[in-house]
Design an enzyme around this catalytic site. Structure first.
Site, PDB file in Angstrom:
ATOM      1  N   SER A 333       0.834  -1.197   0.000  1.00 37.09           N
ATOM      2  CA  SER A 333       0.000   0.000   0.000  1.00 37.09           C
ATOM      3  C   SER A 333       0.879   1.262   0.000  1.00 37.09           C
ATOM      4  CB  SER A 333      -0.948  -0.044   1.200  1.00 37.09           C
ATOM      5  OG  SER A 333      -1.949   0.943   1.089  1.00 37.09           O
ATOM      6  N   ASP A 466      -6.134  -3.672  -2.213  1.00 34.26           N
ATOM      7  CA  ASP A 466      -4.965  -3.340  -1.399  1.00 34.26           C
ATOM      8  C   ASP A 466      -4.224  -4.596  -0.938  1.00 34.26           C
ATOM      9  OD1 ASP A 466      -3.403  -2.578   1.028  1.00 34.26           O
ATOM     10  OD2 ASP A 466      -4.305  -0.629   0.646  1.00 34.26           O
TER      11      ASP A 466
END
Length: 620
Positions: A333, A466
């Site tokens: 991320s 993610d």
């Protein structure tokens, strides 16, 4: 005798007086007349914020270089916070961006009072560190006036925190005199030197001890001590204090000092880097070493600023940029975005400023946020057509979650060819899935976007979510990848290319404090009171499930440390303890500065371990 334009009592009359000039394309009579109050019509328009009138006057060849009671018209517009008038002047005469006022020698940026006005000038290319006749940069002025938001805009655009002004004072010296804790923290977080003396030999610490009064005094001195600044006590009553009006630079006092512990560590670090474990450099200057070094960066949204601050501390201890200190970099991320930025040669100081600017562009409106600003930001930073394999050293792996299947799978975006699998698929597949993009075809900005597609914050990127859903702390997955990569080399008879890991560094985005949870009980309610308890319990249970699934500390760190110890690899985990929980999409500068302040305290507490890490990275 004043002209009609100069003495007109209303703006309507002012407009009428300029109409002739607009149609005739000739300078109106009195368009540049200076009234008894020291204002031309353009000054008046800028003072009252009448943008249309200012444009009309400028079209009538109104002169921007006439000094009025508030300086030039551009200074008047800045003083009275009239952005439209300032833009009109700069559109007509871009050179006004650097015009000095006749009294103080300040540029329009020195005169700005609001953050929006500063952004306007920065976007027009103003000089951030211009020194006025009074020996002040714009940052000095914002600190003196206590304008935190304005100072933050300057800081995140790269203003020099250690610029010396009048009497050699830096902005931090001035913040100390004002007892402004908010600005003190911000300046130090952005690199202000707490040990830098002014012309009188006063460090910011001594300034704090001398001028601080009231309840802030003890707090301020303790703040300085918490980040390693020497406690400075005020001078004795018998010792003379320098006169504020005295401007002569004193003769510096030279002292003979032997080598201290920090000097020895520095020498040992340099010698170690020159003598241990180094082979030859290849064509692009990359140094080959006996052992590989791995850096792992957790996910955490805007808390990626904590990662940046920790990396700056490592760079300062090692004396080399992060890109040259590691052979493998993995990230999830926000950590994945930083990993890619490091590989592409972006400096940590630049990235810190970039994150502060980026948050205001990306976290707009309500969740889920529009993906367009984030994607435009990533394209701008990495290029629209840059491929993962365009930069191959150090090796980078960025996590993503393949969400087009159930159960979802972890995917690594690499800048090298993945190792060939030597085991059966984990799941029996009931359908064929789209082939994965190879590294040579994978766009860098898309890889960064996929890794940061946090559910409820941003929409999925195609079939990717993610990477934090499966590997918010990517250390174990990175170790597994490196092991499989080396095994693949051995199978191909390339044993000579296999390198043992010499050190593993794992960085977190800050640990929030643990707080009590009243209930996580979810049941079918039979009355309104039980309904409220069920809703509260469901909310707390949902939050706990998400936090546990994406937890990057606790057992995730214990497992990585145990794995490394079993194979005799030095393992370093750095993660600051935060005093408050900071949301992944936090945009309040004051909250983020306090988060980074907590990180600075942690860095000071762990300074010996960071120095040990730096020596190991240089000698591996």
């Amino acid at each position: 005798m004043p002209t009609p334009i100069a003495v007109c009592g209303t703006l309507e009359k002012l407009r009428v007086c300029t109409v002739y000039g607009l149609f005739s394309k000739h300078r109106s009579v009195g368009v540049n007349h200076l009234s008894n109050s020291g204002e031309t019509p353009l000054h008046v328009a800028c003072r009252l914020g009448k943008t249309d009138v200012a444009k009309s006057l400028l079209h009538c060849q109104a002169n921007c270089n006439i000094v009025g009671s508030h300086g030039y018209p551009i200074h008047t517009a800045m003083k009275f916070i009239q952005a439209g008038c300032a833009e009109a002047i700069l559109d007509t005469d871009p050179s006004q961006i650097s015009t000095e006022d006749p009294h103080y020698g300040g540029t329009p940026l020195h005169w700005a009072k609001k953050s929006d006005m500063i952004r306007l000038l920065i976007n027009r290319g103003c000089a951030l560190d211009y020194l006025s006749k009074t020996g002040e940069t714009p940052l000095h002025i914002m600190v003196k006036r206590g304008r935190f938001e304005c100072a933050m805009i300057l800081l995140v655009h790269g203003a020099d925190t250690n610029a010396k002004g009048e009497s050699g004072n830096t902005p931090l010296h001035l913040a100390m005199k004002l007892d402004n804790l908010e600005l003190i923290k911000a300046l130090i977080v952005f690199g202000a030197d707490v040990k830098l003396p002014n012309d009188f030999g006063e460090t910011p610490g001594l300034i704090a001890a001398r001028y601080s009064k009231g309840s802030n005094r003890k707090v301020m001195l303790n703040l300085l001590c918490s980040i390693g600044a020497e406690r400075c006590y005020p001078p004795s009553p018998d010792s003379p204090s320098p006169s504020p009006s005295h401007t002569a630079r004193p003769v510096p006092v030279k002292t003979n000092r032997g080598l201290g512990f920090e000097d020895i560590l520095g020498i040992a670090t340099v010698v170690g880097s020159l003598s241990k474990g180094l082979d030859a450099a290849d064509g692009d200057g990359y140094v080959h070493r006996r052992y590989d070094r791995l850096l792992c960066l957790d996910g955490g949204g805007i808390r990626g600023l904590v990662l940046i601050q920790l990396l700056i501390a490592i760079e300062q201890a090692a004396g080399q940029p992060v890109r040259e200190l590691f052979d493998w970099i993995s990230g999830t991320s926000t950590g994945g975005i930083l990993a890619l930025a490091i590989v592409h040669g972006k400096s940590m100081q630049y990235l810190r400023c970039l994150y502060f600017r980026m948050k205001d562009e990306v976290f707009k409106g309500s969740r889920p946020f529009s993906s367009v600003p984030l994607e435009e930001f990533l394209k701008k930073e990495f290029g629209e057509n840059t491929k993962m394999t365009d930069v191959t050293k150090p090796k980078v792996m960025v996590t993503g979650t393949l969400a087009d299947r159930h159960p979802g799978e972890l995917h690594l975006f690499r800048n090298y060819n993945p190792p060939e699998p030597q085991h059966d698929p984990s799941y029996m597949r009931t359908a064929e899935f789209q082939a994965l993009t190879q590294p040579k075809d994978q766009l860098v900005w898309r890889a960064a976007r996929c890794s940061g597609a946090a559910p409820t914050y941003f929409r999925p990127m195609g079939r990717f979510l993610d990477g934090g859903l499966l590997a918010n702390n990517p250390t174990l997955d990175a170790l597994t990848e490196i092991h499989e990569y080396n095994q693949n080399l051995r199978r191909k008879g390339r044993e000579d290319q296999v390198k043992k890991l010499g050190v593993v560094v794992s960085l977190g985005t800050g640990k929030p404090p643990q707080v009590p949870v009243t209930s996580v009980d979810v049941f079918r309610p039979s009355n309104p009171w039980e309904l409220a308890k069920t809703v509260f319990g469901a909310r707390e249970l949902g939050k706990m499930v998400v936090d546990c699934c994406t937890d990057s500390d606790g057992r995730a760190v214990d497992r990585a440390r145990a794995w490394c110890e079993m194979v005799d690899i030095p393992y370093f985990r750095l993660n600051s303890q935060l005093k408050t929980d900071v949301m992944l999409d936090e945009i309040d500068d004051a909250i983020l500065i306090n988060m980074l302040w907590d990180t600075q305290i942690y860095i000071h507490q762990e300074r010996e371990r960071i120095q040990q890490l730096a020596q190991l990275l240089l000698s591996a």
